[in-house]
Design a protein around this motif. Sequence first.
Motif, PDB file in Angstrom:
ATOM      1  N   PHE A   1       0.870  -1.171   0.000  1.00  0.00           N
ATOM      2  CA  PHE A   1       0.000   0.000   0.000  1.00  0.00           C
ATOM      3  C   PHE A   1       0.909   1.224   0.000  1.00  0.00           C
ATOM      4  O   PHE A   1       1.394   1.666   1.042  1.00  0.00           O
ATOM      5  CB  PHE A   1      -0.921  -0.002   1.213  1.00  0.00           C
ATOM      6  N   ASP A   2       1.150   1.752  -1.186  1.00  0.00           N
ATOM      7  CA  ASP A   2       2.168   2.775  -1.400  1.00  0.00           C
ATOM      8  C   ASP A   2       1.557   4.164  -1.249  1.00  0.00           C
ATOM      9  O   ASP A   2       1.006   4.725  -2.198  1.00  0.00           O
ATOM     10  CB  ASP A   2       2.771   2.586  -2.794  1.00  0.00           C
TER      11      ASP A   2
ATOM     12  N   TYR B   1       7.252   3.442  -4.524  1.00  0.00           N
ATOM     13  CA  TYR B   1       7.696   2.157  -5.070  1.00  0.00           C
ATOM     14  C   TYR B   1       7.298   1.942  -6.521  1.00  0.00           C
ATOM     15  O   TYR B   1       7.682   0.933  -7.115  1.00  0.00           O
ATOM     16  CB  TYR B   1       7.131   1.013  -4.220  1.00  0.00           C
ATOM     17  N   SER B   2       6.531   2.861  -7.098  1.00  0.00           N
ATOM     18  CA  SER B   2       6.053   2.654  -8.465  1.00  0.00           C
ATOM     19  C   SER B   2       7.195   2.608  -9.470  1.00  0.00           C
ATOM     20  O   SER B   2       7.076   1.995 -10.530  1.00  0.00           O
ATOM     21  CB  SER B   2       5.048   3.751  -8.855  1.00  0.00           C
ATOM     22  N   GLY B   3       8.311   3.243  -9.137  1.00  0.00           N
ATOM     23  CA  GLY B   3       9.460   3.220 -10.043  1.00  0.00           C
ATOM     24  C   GLY B   3      10.569   2.285  -9.590  1.00  0.00           C
ATOM     25  O   GLY B   3      11.674   2.313 -10.133  1.00  0.00           O
TER      26      GLY B   3
ATOM     27  N   ASN C   1       3.461  -6.266  -6.067  1.00  0.00           N
ATOM     28  CA  ASN C   1       2.239  -5.603  -6.498  1.00  0.00           C
ATOM     29  C   ASN C   1       2.105  -4.279  -5.744  1.00  0.00           C
ATOM     30  O   ASN C   1       1.973  -4.266  -4.519  1.00  0.00           O
ATOM     31  CB  ASN C   1       1.034  -6.497  -6.231  1.00  0.00           C
ATOM     32  N   ILE C   2       2.148  -3.179  -6.483  1.00  0.00           N
ATOM     33  CA  ILE C   2       2.161  -1.845  -5.868  1.00  0.00           C
ATOM     34  C   ILE C   2       0.800  -1.187  -6.077  1.00  0.00           C
ATOM     35  O   ILE C   2       0.423  -0.878  -7.203  1.00  0.00           O
ATOM     36  CB  ILE C   2       3.255  -0.948  -6.485  1.00  0.00           C
ATOM     37  N   LEU C   3       0.049  -1.006  -4.988  1.00  0.00           N
ATOM     38  CA  LEU C   3      -1.202  -0.249  -5.069  1.00  0.00           C
ATOM     39  C   LEU C   3      -0.853   1.216  -4.827  1.00  0.00           C
ATOM     40  O   LEU C   3      -0.581   1.627  -3.697  1.00  0.00           O
ATOM     41  CB  LEU C   3      -2.204  -0.759  -4.038  1.00  0.00           C
ATOM     42  N   ASP C   4      -0.835   1.979  -5.896  1.00  0.00           N
ATOM     43  CA  ASP C   4      -0.360   3.364  -5.850  1.00  0.00           C
ATOM     44  C   ASP C   4      -1.439   4.276  -5.268  1.00  0.00           C
ATOM     45  O   ASP C   4      -2.404   4.635  -5.931  1.00  0.00           O
ATOM     46  CB  ASP C   4       0.014   3.815  -7.258  1.00  0.00           C
TER      47      ASP C   4
END
Length: 503
Positions: free
Chosen positions: A176-177, A182-184, A307-310
């Motif tokens: 849970f970003d 962490y998206s990059g 898995n990044i939940l932006d």
Amino acid sequence: MIIGRCIGETSLIEVTFISKDLPKVGEYVTLEYDGRCVLGMIESMVRGSVSLNVDIYDPDTIAKIREIEGDDYYIKGKVTILGDVDDNLKIPRTPAPPGTPVKLATKEILDPILRMDNSIKLGHLISQENVSVNVDVNKMVSRHLAILAMTGAGKSNTVSVIVDGLLSHNGCIMIFDMHSEYSGAEFTNGEVNIIDPIINPKYMEFNEIKKLARIGSNATIQERYFRKAFIKAQELIQKSEAESNDFLEILYTILSGWYNDEDMFKSDKNNIMDVINKIEDLNIKYDRLFNTNVSNILNKLELGKANILDLGQVDENTAEVIVSHVLRNALKSRKKAVKFKDEDELSFPVFFVVEEAHILAPQSRNTESKYWITRIAREGRKFGLGLCLVSQSPKSVDAETLSQANNMIILRLVEPKDQKHVQSASENLSEDLVKQLPSLNIGEAMVLGLMTKIPTLVKIDEFKGRSIGGDLKITEEWSSYNTIQKEELEKSKKEFFDLGGDY
């Protein structure tokens, strides 16, 4: 190597020793007595002098004694007993005799203890760089983890090292970003799967959208009409009878139909209009949040990926709703998968990384996200759902939730309230270890819990993938902006002169 000897009264859980050497707090030692080798950890030390006691008040006298005495001082330390090396670290039933030699533990003794099956490497001992520290993946995921530190102490690096390690086991991690950190990211052992924060309303509960609409508990009539409209809208979506794919538009149409009903009382119409106004506010604020064409967020999880939940693009209120939505559905789905072997449900364990845990599971107020985080903390172990709570403000994290984390990685903590809050949540964190937290350097951590056989002071490895979560390089940003401005000015001058301009 003998560094000292036990003195005074010893017990089954601790001994005091005197030394002329200067070992380090956090170092492991062994005591050999009664035919066994017992492992211990130095938790505190003081340096003193028999001659220079606290009753001397004249600095000149102290200087003269020091000149005569030289470096004649002693080291007194306390060792916490960790267990019998040859008996699975069971606490011995007899205390060490006074005078027992205290030796530094060798790599040969420590390696088998800190090495384990199904593990990931965190780093190495602060006191012995040649001794690696590993943690048990099964116990870390099933018994939950908390990563706590002040800002800039190395939380993001620690999370990245753990995530990369779990990917080497083909793990499924969902972060849970909260700040799009962490998206990059680029991990060496697996790919990143970015998930947009979009919810299909047919998987929602009424309380989730009610929170977004900000309908208070005292607005009972508004709540009743909103609930009826919500249920009817979900039914239309399930039956594919809705004239629109826009969920909020469907709600608006239903409520408008009631409002325009000539048989409706004026007082009811007023309440319906209040709900319509809240739907319009929802449309302005959360238009991109709902989509009837997307699948359940859980269906987007991929095994073997981060898995990044932006959530960086949404406000905290929305983040709370999305996190609670995901966790509620995950627990429900895993229960069906485990109990009833339902192949259409979430078929593999998931490790949830909750960044900014003090926002999503706050100490001072109740939120839906805190409720479901706590539920996962209590029940997730049975169904393969693990939690990692990450926070730079431990005192603001809900105490009950934090106490469910049976593993902790604590980096530098300076504020006493943070230290006290963490200590109250961990039965493994002694007063002496708490005192060491302010002295930890960046990237150094205290590792406690079921995932490691013994409390450990660790230098966390530096993450080898793409760096994330660090501070911006402010001076470089300023210089870059200044360079861009100069280039644009020169370009404008050139265009001006090309057109025949003059000063």
